[in-house]
Design a protein around this motif. Structure first.
Motif, PDB file in Angstrom:
ATOM      1  N   PRO A 118       0.835  -1.210   0.000  1.00  0.00           N
ATOM      2  CA  PRO A 118       0.000   0.000   0.000  1.00  0.00           C
ATOM      3  C   PRO A 118       0.867   1.257   0.000  1.00  0.00           C
ATOM      4  O   PRO A 118       1.946   1.290   0.586  1.00  0.00           O
ATOM      5  CB  PRO A 118      -0.812  -0.114   1.288  1.00  0.00           C
ATOM      6  N   MET A 119       0.387   2.292  -0.665  1.00  0.00           N
ATOM      7  CA  MET A 119       1.062   3.587  -0.622  1.00  0.00           C
ATOM      8  C   MET A 119       0.698   4.285   0.681  1.00  0.00           C
ATOM      9  O   MET A 119      -0.418   4.154   1.179  1.00  0.00           O
ATOM     10  CB  MET A 119       0.606   4.452  -1.805  1.00  0.00           C
ATOM     11  N   LYS A 120       1.653   5.008   1.229  1.00  0.00           N
ATOM     12  CA  LYS A 120       1.337   5.771   2.444  1.00  0.00           C
ATOM     13  C   LYS A 120       0.270   6.819   2.140  1.00  0.00           C
ATOM     14  O   LYS A 120      -0.584   7.119   2.972  1.00  0.00           O
ATOM     15  CB  LYS A 120       2.595   6.440   2.970  1.00  0.00           C
ATOM     16  N   LYS A 121       0.348   7.345   0.939  1.00  0.00           N
ATOM     17  CA  LYS A 121      -0.643   8.297   0.470  1.00  0.00           C
ATOM     18  C   LYS A 121      -0.821   8.054  -1.016  1.00  0.00           C
ATOM     19  O   LYS A 121       0.159   7.918  -1.749  1.00  0.00           O
ATOM     20  CB  LYS A 121      -0.166   9.733   0.707  1.00  0.00           C
ATOM     21  N   PRO A 122      -2.058   7.970  -1.516  1.00  0.00           N
ATOM     22  CA  PRO A 122      -2.259   7.736  -2.950  1.00  0.00           C
ATOM     23  C   PRO A 122      -1.504   8.759  -3.800  1.00  0.00           C
ATOM     24  O   PRO A 122      -1.517   9.958  -3.504  1.00  0.00           O
ATOM     25  CB  PRO A 122      -3.772   7.877  -3.119  1.00  0.00           C
ATOM     26  N   GLU A 123      -0.824   8.291  -4.847  1.00  0.00           N
ATOM     27  CA  GLU A 123      -0.021   9.166  -5.699  1.00  0.00           C
ATOM     28  C   GLU A 123      -0.640   9.259  -7.088  1.00  0.00           C
ATOM     29  O   GLU A 123      -1.080   8.262  -7.649  1.00  0.00           O
ATOM     30  CB  GLU A 123       1.407   8.629  -5.818  1.00  0.00           C
ATOM     31  N   GLN A 124      -0.606  10.494  -7.626  1.00  0.00           N
ATOM     32  CA  GLN A 124      -1.198  10.701  -8.938  1.00  0.00           C
ATOM     33  C   GLN A 124      -0.255  10.255 -10.044  1.00  0.00           C
ATOM     34  O   GLN A 124       0.953  10.478  -9.993  1.00  0.00           O
ATOM     35  CB  GLN A 124      -1.562  12.168  -9.148  1.00  0.00           C
ATOM     36  N   ARG A 125      -0.843   9.612 -11.064  1.00  0.00           N
ATOM     37  CA  ARG A 125      -0.098   9.200 -12.252  1.00  0.00           C
ATOM     38  C   ARG A 125      -0.987   9.466 -13.475  1.00  0.00           C
ATOM     39  O   ARG A 125      -2.173   9.762 -13.356  1.00  0.00           O
ATOM     40  CB  ARG A 125       0.231   7.701 -12.203  1.00  0.00           C
ATOM     41  N   TRP A 126      -0.355   9.350 -14.670  1.00  0.00           N
ATOM     42  CA  TRP A 126      -1.100   9.516 -15.917  1.00  0.00           C
ATOM     43  C   TRP A 126      -0.865   8.302 -16.803  1.00  0.00           C
ATOM     44  O   TRP A 126       0.263   7.776 -16.863  1.00  0.00           O
ATOM     45  CB  TRP A 126      -0.643  10.783 -16.651  1.00  0.00           C
ATOM     46  N   SER A 127      -1.912   7.855 -17.490  1.00  0.00           N
ATOM     47  CA  SER A 127      -1.762   6.699 -18.368  1.00  0.00           C
ATOM     48  C   SER A 127      -0.942   7.086 -19.599  1.00  0.00           C
ATOM     49  O   SER A 127      -1.097   8.183 -20.150  1.00  0.00           O
ATOM     50  CB  SER A 127      -3.135   6.171 -18.796  1.00  0.00           C
ATOM     51  N   HIS A 128      -0.044   6.184 -20.008  1.00  0.00           N
ATOM     52  CA  HIS A 128       0.749   6.393 -21.213  1.00  0.00           C
ATOM     53  C   HIS A 128       0.151   5.526 -22.320  1.00  0.00           C
ATOM     54  O   HIS A 128       0.231   4.300 -22.268  1.00  0.00           O
ATOM     55  CB  HIS A 128       2.213   6.021 -20.966  1.00  0.00           C
ATOM     56  N   GLY A 129      -0.480   6.182 -23.301  1.00  0.00           N
ATOM     57  CA  GLY A 129      -1.232   5.442 -24.295  1.00  0.00           C
ATOM     58  C   GLY A 129      -2.552   4.954 -23.705  1.00  0.00           C
ATOM     59  O   GLY A 129      -2.941   5.333 -22.590  1.00  0.00           O
ATOM     60  N   THR A 130      -3.256   4.132 -24.459  1.00  0.00           N
ATOM     61  CA  THR A 130      -4.486   3.524 -23.946  1.00  0.00           C
ATOM     62  C   THR A 130      -4.094   2.347 -23.055  1.00  0.00           C
ATOM     63  O   THR A 130      -3.352   1.464 -23.480  1.00  0.00           O
ATOM     64  CB  THR A 130      -5.372   3.033 -25.099  1.00  0.00           C
ATOM     65  N   VAL A 131      -4.606   2.356 -21.824  1.00  0.00           N
ATOM     66  CA  VAL A 131      -4.196   1.354 -20.840  1.00  0.00           C
ATOM     67  C   VAL A 131      -5.407   0.507 -20.450  1.00  0.00           C
ATOM     68  O   VAL A 131      -6.458   1.042 -20.072  1.00  0.00           O
ATOM     69  CB  VAL A 131      -3.592   2.022 -19.587  1.00  0.00           C
ATOM     70  N   GLN A 132      -5.262  -0.815 -20.544  1.00  0.00           N
ATOM     71  CA  GLN A 132      -6.318  -1.744 -20.144  1.00  0.00           C
ATOM     72  C   GLN A 132      -6.242  -1.995 -18.643  1.00  0.00           C
ATOM     73  O   GLN A 132      -5.159  -2.182 -18.096  1.00  0.00           O
ATOM     74  CB  GLN A 132      -6.171  -3.071 -20.898  1.00  0.00           C
ATOM     75  N   ALA A 133      -7.404  -2.001 -17.999  1.00  0.00           N
ATOM     76  CA  ALA A 133      -7.464  -2.212 -16.548  1.00  0.00           C
ATOM     77  C   ALA A 133      -8.207  -3.502 -16.236  1.00  0.00           C
ATOM     78  O   ALA A 133      -9.363  -3.673 -16.629  1.00  0.00           O
ATOM     79  CB  ALA A 133      -8.145  -1.030 -15.867  1.00  0.00           C
ATOM     80  N   SER A 134      -7.555  -4.419 -15.529  1.00  0.00           N
ATOM     81  CA  SER A 134      -8.211  -5.645 -15.052  1.00  0.00           C
ATOM     82  C   SER A 134      -9.035  -5.317 -13.818  1.00  0.00           C
ATOM     83  O   SER A 134      -8.776  -4.326 -13.124  1.00  0.00           O
ATOM     84  CB  SER A 134      -7.159  -6.714 -14.729  1.00  0.00           C
TER      85      SER A 134
END
Length: 516
Positions: free
Chosen positions: A319-335
């Motif tokens: 687990p992250m101590k605090k949620p961190e922001q990221r950005w998808s690179h290209g189209t990203v599939q999520a399970s």
């Protein structure tokens, strides 16, 4: 003197002549006799007379309560087809039906007074079905309405009090009951009975609901349906009330288990109960329909959060101590959040912002909304799935080149001409390892280049380019590019605006957004 002729010489002939003279004179004086009646006129008068005779006989038969004979006579009169008698025949026929209906109603009244509803309804409905007369049916129903409704209501009440719910339902559902009471009367009593049965049956399972004995609840409801106490539809409606009582308690159970060591066991118990109460899993992003058997959204969310926690423990997520922001690179599939190896259920468009709750060596569990300062376990309520960690960037990727597996067909800038330092536009036609083949817009020539020499050809408003203004390769700014256009609206440094073919545009790496 001349002698007499031959006629006078015969006395008998003279007599006959003299006798004929006054007869001829008499015929000339009397009026001519009437012509004989025509056969067609005589037949029509006879048909009218016969029709009237039968109508009169039918009226007398009605007075004597010989209803069948009256109807037979009216049928014969009707068969003669005298137009002027049609209304009279119709009126008399209705009078026959109403008069007979009164007799049948009087006979049925005795049975209804004795609360023998079924016997009365059987007799009346049989006659109604036999005659198929609207006048008879309407009159019978009108005359027995109050008694029939009271008798039926008493029978239903007695059966309900005695616990004979199936018997009460069968009585109201029987064709004779509906035939005599009519649709409105039968439907009213049925609605009242259904409401009563619902309360009775829910009362029988209420203690089990309070104690959370869901298996016992379902068993009792199924038995009631099997006995015929309720229809399947009514049983489902009562089960809906049970679900409404169970949902908040199950959601609370799931919430308490989130983050605990026994989360997996609780998830199994929760899923078993959901199946037992015959809930249907809510589709991702689906809306719950009122009155449906779809899993209520609050419970579905808590269940999904618990399942995600169980999966996170299974794959050893940190687990992250605090949620961190990221950005998808290209189209990203999520399970799915509950199955990191599962088939992707959604995709994130390029440069979609997400927040990482936790990660493994290769995967990250993400949300699409900022969980803020909430504890990590609370963020599981909004987890949307697992994505490849390598496809997440720490900055927006809108101006990045897509990953190689998504690069084909993309518009790019590149040094597409030998010994020319400027970049021009082309479309990627092939990707083979590190070699990217770009088809030049100007003439479709294909050039192989390494990825690092390419830049995204997004052409957003504000993109700096070189164009033919007062002279070639002067600085300009893109104002707009129509979606299917082959030209761009640009503004030169002097303020002049013009349309420029995309194939004519040039740029330099330092003028374009940084790409990777």
């Amino acid at each position: 003197m001349r002698s007499a002729g031959p006629l006078l010489r015969h006395p008998l002939s003279l007599v006959l002549v003299l006798a004929a003279i006054p007869a001829a004179a008499g015929c000339a004086a009397e009026p001519a006799a009437r012509p004989a009646p025509q056969p067609a006129v005589t037949a029509e008068m006879a048909r009218i007379a016969e029709s009237q005779r039968r109508v009169d006989e039918a009226s007398r038969a009605l007075s004597d309560k010989r209803y069948a004979e009256a109807r037979g006579l009216l049928d014969k009169a009707s068969g003669l087809g005298v137009d002027s008698h049609r209304y009279q025949i119709g009126e008399l026929r209705e009078k026959v039906d109403r008069r007979e209906a009164k007799d049948w109603a009087n006979d049925a009244a005795e049975l209804l007074d004795q609360k023998e509803c079924e016997a009365a309804f059987d007799k009346l409905s049989a006659r109604i079905d036999e005659l198929k007369s609207e006048a008879f049916t309407h009159e019978v129903r009108r005359l027995v309405a109050a008694q029939a409704a009271a008798c039926a209501s008493k029978k239903v009440d007695d059966a309900t009090i005695a616990g004979k719910l199936a018997e009460a339902r069968a009585f109201l559902a029987a064709p004779p009951t509906r035939t005599v009471l009519g649709d409105a009367g039968t439907d009213r009593l049925t609605a009242e009975l259904d409401a009563t049965i619902a309360e009775v049956l829910y009362g029988q399972v209420e203690a089990d609901v309070s104690a959370g004995r869901w298996a016992s609840v379902v068993e009792k409801l199924d038995a009631a349906v099997k006995r015929g106490d309720v229809s399947e539809e009514q049983g489902s409606a009562i089960l809906g009330r049970v679900r409404a009582a169970a949902a908040p308690r199950l959601a609370e159970l799931a919430g308490r288990a989130l983050g605990s060591q026994n989360a997996e066991a609780t998830l199994g118990q929760l899923d078993a109960t959901i199946a037992l109460l015959r809930w249907e899993a809510l589709a991702p992003d689906g809306a719950e329909l009122p009155g449906s058997s779809a899993l209520p959204e609050p419970l579905a969310r808590k269940r999904a959060a618990l399942a995600a926690w169980v999966e996170a423990r299974k794959v050893g997520m940190k687990p992250m101590k605090k949620p961190e922001q990221r950005w998808s690179h290209g189209t990203v599939q999520a399970s799915p959040a509950s199955d990191s190896d599962g088939e992707p259920k959604r995709s994130l468009p390029p440069s979609t912002p997400v927040w990482v709750i936790g990660q493994t060596k290769d995967l990250a569990l993400v949300t699409a909304v900022d969980p803020g300062t909430a504890v990590v376990t609370a963020a599981f309520d909004v987890a949307i799935g697992w994505v490849p960690l390598a496809r997440l960037a720490r900055e927006p990727t809108v101006d990045w080149l897509p990953p190689n597996d998504q690069l084909k067909g993309e518009r790019v800038w590149g040094p597409l001409r030998e010994k020319q330092p400027t970049l021009e536009l082309g479309v990627v036609s092939d990707v083979q390892g590190a070699d990217i083949t770009v088809r030049r817009l100007a003439d479709d020539a294909e050039i192989k280049l390494p990825r690092k020499q390419l830049r995204s050809g997004r052409l957003a408003p504000g993109t700096k380019v070189l164009a033919l203004c007062k002279s070639e390769n002067e600085p300009a700014t893109i104002i707009d590019v129509p979606p299917a256009g082959r030209v761009a609206l640009i503004q030169c440094e002097g303020g002049m605006q013009k349309e420029e073919p995309l194939a004519s545009l040039r740029s330099r790496p330092e003028l374009l957004p940084r790409s990777r």
